[in-house]
Scaffold this active site. Structure first.
Site, short mmCIF file in Angstrom:
data_model
loop_
_atom_site.label_atom_id
_atom_site.label_comp_id
_atom_site.label_asym_id
_atom_site.label_seq_id
_atom_site.Cartn_x
_atom_site.Cartn_y
_atom_site.Cartn_z
N HIS A 38 2.19 0.60 -38.58
CA HIS A 38 1.18 0.80 -37.54
C HIS A 38 1.80 1.11 -36.20
CE1 HIS A 38 1.86 -3.60 -37.22
NE2 HIS A 38 1.03 -3.74 -36.22
N HIS A 59 -1.71 -9.43 -40.35
CA HIS A 59 -2.38 -10.33 -39.41
C HIS A 59 -3.20 -9.56 -38.37
CE1 HIS A 59 1.59 -10.46 -36.89
NE2 HIS A 59 0.78 -9.57 -36.36
N HIS A 112 1.37 -12.86 -29.68
CA HIS A 112 1.04 -11.62 -28.98
C HIS A 112 0.70 -11.95 -27.52
CE1 HIS A 112 0.34 -11.01 -33.27
NE2 HIS A 112 0.53 -9.73 -33.08
N GLU A 118 7.20 -5.24 -37.07
CA GLU A 118 6.79 -6.58 -37.53
C GLU A 118 7.27 -6.89 -38.95
OE1 GLU A 118 2.69 -7.30 -34.95
OE2 GLU A 118 2.54 -6.88 -37.08
FE LIG Z 1 0.96 -8.32 -34.65
#
Ligand SMILES: [Fe+2]
Length: 327
Positions: free
Chosen positions: A193, A12, A59, A240
């Site tokens: 990430h 995403h 977020h 995540e």
């Molecule tokens: Fe994210």
């Protein structure tokens, strides 16, 4: 009876949404990413789910640091796109499915998962980017979407095992919904990430690919990965990936992997994607076989089930779930 037909995991990354919105999808850098989802869009167009349950994380768009629910289920009738600093994304508003969402809330909470019920919420790129990747950019999303927001932005996030077990509870909830609906569950975010610090841009393709293998063939092994291992191997934001285990827990033990895609980088993350279908058992008449449920379990659930106002019968404000309201 409702049933989950498949699960999808998808990145995403916000930059993917920006590439769509700014019409950069044909640029070589982005074409490499978007071409990996062409087959996925075809698959989704053929699958034609009645409802998507989208597991994602907010977020700091809907929830600030003042309020961080671990698991928040969207029970509203609609979820507008959030303004993430440069105006809301030019994507359709998300229509929810208050009746199924409320049913899931009741079933899952009585199964001792303490979900936060959300009757009003805007949704950010965490939810809208995966919808673009799977549905393209239609004028309206082709089916209702039930958002399930998971806290992976502030310590402590839930464990992978807890996420997997929540997926199991959602599976049970969906199976006990009387309407004949075909449901796809999406797990979003990941893969490796790290956004900031000395390790910014960390990519661990070996870990990511092993995770995709595990999702397909041995998800229980993945439930034993600790937070520290996720962060060490896949970067701070790699956590995540626990959300993908909600999707996987909602599927049957054995699944058919129908598609997989992996590329690096997109922005500074790895993009991983997999589509897993439940292997449908059919009766002689060619219909899906009914799911057997233990009679004792069914009786126990019924005995504990309170009479809640059903949004389908107008019991929820704005289509959402209202429990204990004095209005
Ligand atoms: Fe994210």
């Amino acid at each position: 009876m409702a049933r989950i037909i498949a699960g999808v995991s998808s990145s995403h990354v916000p930059a993917i949404g920006a590439a769509i919105d700014l019409k950069k999808t044909e640029e070589p850098y982005w074409k490499r990413v978007f071409s990996g989802f062409e087959k996925s869009k075809e698959w989704m167009a053929n699958a034609k789910p009645d409802i998507v349950i989208a597991v994602y994380n907010d977020h700091a768009s809907a929830f600030s640091v003042e309020l961080i629910p671990t698991f928040a289920l969207g029970c509203a009738a609609e979820f507008p796109p959030a303004d993430e600093g440069w105006g809301p994304r030019p994507v359709p508003g998300v229509k929810g499915h208050p009746a199924l969402a409320s049913h899931i809330a009741q079933s899952v909470i009585l199964d001792e998962f303490d979900l936060t019920i959300v009757n009003k919420m805007e949704v950010d790129h965490g939810l809208t980017v995966p919808l673009n990747l799977m549905f393209g950019s239609p004028a309206q999303w082709p089916c209702p979407v039930i958002p399930l927001a998971v806290n992976v932005v502030m310590y402590p996030p839930p464990t992978g095992h807890r996420c997997y077990m929540l997926g199991r509870a959602i599976r049970k909830a969906v199976r006990s919904y009387p309407e004949d609906l075909r449901v796809v569950v999406m797990g979003t975010g990941g893969m490796s990430h790290q956004i900031s610090g000395p390790r910014a841009g960390l990519i661990n393709s070996k870990f990511d690919k092993a995770y995709l293998d595990g999702l397909s063939r041995d998800p229980k092994k993945l439930t034993r990965i600790s937070h520290m291992e996720f962060m060490r191997e896949a970067g701070a934001e790699g956590i995540e990936m626990v959300m993908w285990l909600i999707m996987r827990g909602a599927l049957d033990d054995k699944v058919k992997e129908v598609y997989r895609f992996y590329t690096v980088p997109a922005s500074n993350t790895a993009v991983g994607h997999i589509i897993l279908e439940n292997i449908e058992r059919k009766t002689k008449a060619g219909r899906p076989a009914p799911v057997r449920q233990s009679p004792s379990k069914g009786r126990r659930a019924a005995a504990h089930a309170p009479s809640l106002p059903s949004p389908a019968s107008g019991g929820g404000r704005g289509g959402g779930l209202v429990v204990g309201s004095k209005r």
